[in-house]
Design an enzyme around this catalytic site. Structure first.
Site, PDB file in Angstrom:
ATOM      1  N   TYR A  14       0.876  -1.172   0.000  1.00 15.10           N
ATOM      2  CA  TYR A  14       0.000   0.000   0.000  1.00 15.10           C
ATOM      3  C   TYR A  14       0.907   1.214   0.000  1.00 15.10           C
ATOM      4  O   TYR A  14       1.177   1.823   1.023  1.00 15.10           O
ATOM      5  CB  TYR A  14      -0.896  -0.028   1.237  1.00 15.10           C
ATOM      6  CG  TYR A  14      -2.041   0.973   1.227  1.00 15.10           C
ATOM      7  CD1 TYR A  14      -3.164   0.765   0.435  1.00 15.10           C
ATOM      8  CD2 TYR A  14      -2.009   2.104   2.029  1.00 15.10           C
ATOM      9  CE1 TYR A  14      -4.218   1.665   0.444  1.00 15.10           C
ATOM     10  CE2 TYR A  14      -3.059   3.011   2.047  1.00 15.10           C
ATOM     11  CZ  TYR A  14      -4.155   2.785   1.251  1.00 15.10           C
ATOM     12  OH  TYR A  14      -5.209   3.669   1.255  1.00 15.10           O
ATOM     13  N   LYS A  60      -3.314   8.835   4.455  1.00 16.16           N
ATOM     14  CA  LYS A  60      -4.314   8.426   5.451  1.00 16.16           C
ATOM     15  C   LYS A  60      -3.929   8.894   6.853  1.00 16.16           C
ATOM     16  O   LYS A  60      -4.789   9.265   7.652  1.00 16.16           O
ATOM     17  CB  LYS A  60      -4.478   6.906   5.423  1.00 16.16           C
ATOM     18  CG  LYS A  60      -5.131   6.377   4.146  1.00 16.16           C
ATOM     19  CD  LYS A  60      -6.501   7.003   3.916  1.00 16.16           C
ATOM     20  CE  LYS A  60      -7.204   6.400   2.714  1.00 16.16           C
ATOM     21  NZ  LYS A  60      -8.521   7.041   2.455  1.00 16.16           N
TER      22      LYS A  60
END
Length: 399
Positions: free
Chosen positions: A288, A296
């Site tokens: 990711y 995030k």
């Protein structure tokens, strides 16, 4: 500090000690009156001689209170968003968290407005019009979710002045073809062929969308950010370019700041805003990449700061939902979403499939009056996976 503590101690010293039951129901005479009134209205036997203002010991009294509470509780604790209007940014199909949140809010009675990424707008609106989403639009009462209006939106651009020239050419393409010479028209048309994302769309920057919503509806009560994009998400962070990193931050976290900044003036006091985050903000999720984990983390940090600023400025609550992996079309861009779903199923405390509706229901709660004291929080909806410190399928446990 010392003065504050002393003051608190003095307050404690003079505050009368009132039994809990007496605080709720009042004095002995009030209890008797309560029993007589309840007996008259309901036909239940009352307790004529309460022995104290403490916990009741009479079996009659217990029956009265329990039965009265059970009748009141039969109505449940509904989430009622009737009369509320929600703008949900980032809905482009019918299988993501944004769609699930829209359905949950609609089921609770809210009016739904949607902001859709410009390149996906035509396909989304066509699918809606032709009934391709009718099955997934069904609400618990059997009706179909209605979307009051779909707005073109690209949350990467705050104002028209921020839009690069090559994109602006698309917007004014029709005007150019009509007003300029054939040679110039052909030149611009050749440029259009390399970037057709915004052909035919207008007023799609964040500021313009907020202004259009104000003109159309006046105000909103709920703002939902369901946006994320990392052009280099499949690259390890060490291989991510500055451009790719900043693009992920811009599209996935600053876009929330921008949306709240421009929509806050038209949000009714007492409203709420939520976004969607992921556990990669605080745990290592190999694969990711592209700066998405950083984006995030920024989103969660911004949630806390925005909760303070929007709360003080507009009485708006701000929270974020850390949702577990879902096999949506958008999530498939990272390339290993199915493996993440399987990992979650094997290792989470609740060994079950995570449903998009569960995230939608949590969102409905967070924007409802039931969560009136919840703000600045990251709420996990991932079957508890975030609590695990060691995977159950780890080779460590099998040796």
């Amino acid at each position: 500090m010392g003065a504050s503590v002393a003051t608190g101690m003095q307050m404690l010293a003079v505050r009368p000690c009132i039994p809990a039951c007496k605080q709720v129901l009042g004095s002995t005479s009030a209890l008797s009156a309560f029993g007589r009134a309840l007996s008259t209205r309901t036909g239940f036997a009352s307790c004529s001689k309460p022995t104290s203002v403490g916990p009741m010991t009479s079996s009659n009294c217990k029956r009265v209170i329990v039965r009265a509470m059970s009748q009141r509780g039969s109505q449940g604790l509904p989430i009622d968003l009737t009369g509320k209007r929600a703008f949900i940014a980032g809905v482009a199909d019918d299988n993501g968290y944004g769609w699930a949140i829209a359905k949950a809010l609609a089921a609770a009675g809210a009016e739904i407005l949607v902001g859709t990424w410009v390149p996906a707008l035509n396909i989304f609106e066509t699918s809606l019009r032709r009934g391709k989403f009718d099955e997934s639009r069904k609400l618990p009462d059997g009706s179909l979710m209605e979307i009051a209006k779909v707005y073109p939106l690209d949350a990467v651009y705050d104002t028209p002045e921020d839009v690069p020239e090559d994109v602006m050419l698309i917007v004014y393409d029709v005007f150019v073809v009509i007003s300029l010479s054939c040679f110039m028209s052909l030149l611009f048309m050749l440029q259009v062929k390399t970037n057709k994302r915004y052909a035919g769309a207008s007023n799609w920057t964040v500021k313009e969308v907020a202004e259009t919503v104000k003109n159309d509806f006046g105000s909103i009560d709920i703002l939902v950010h369901s946006l994320a994009n990392g052009p280099e998400v499949t690259k390890p962070l060490l291989e991510t370019s500055r451009r790719g990193y900043l693009a992920a931050i811009s599209a996935s976290s600053y876009s929330f700041v921008s949306l709240l900044q421009h929509f806050l003036p038209i949000m009714n006091p007492g409203g709420a805003s939520i976004s969607l985050t992921y556990i990669a903000s605080e745990r290592i999720i190999p694969g990711y990449g592209g700066g998405m984990s950083s984006a995030k983390a920024a989103l969660e940090s911004d949630t806390r700061v925005l909760a303070y600023e929007a709360g003080r400025k507009g009485k708006i609550r701000v929270n974020t939902i850390s949702a577990g992996p879902l096999g949506s079309r958008a999530a498939k861009a990272i390339g290993f979403i199915e493996k993440m779903i399987e990992y979650s199923y094997v290792n989470a405390p609740l060994q079950k499939e995570l449903l998009a509706a569960e995230v939608g229901n949590t969102a409905a709660f967070l924007v409802s009056p039931l969560a009136s004291a919840v703000t600045g929080s990251t709420i996990y909806v991932d079957n508890g996976l975030n609590t695990m410190g060691l995977a159950l399928d780890s080779p460590t446990l099998s040796t």
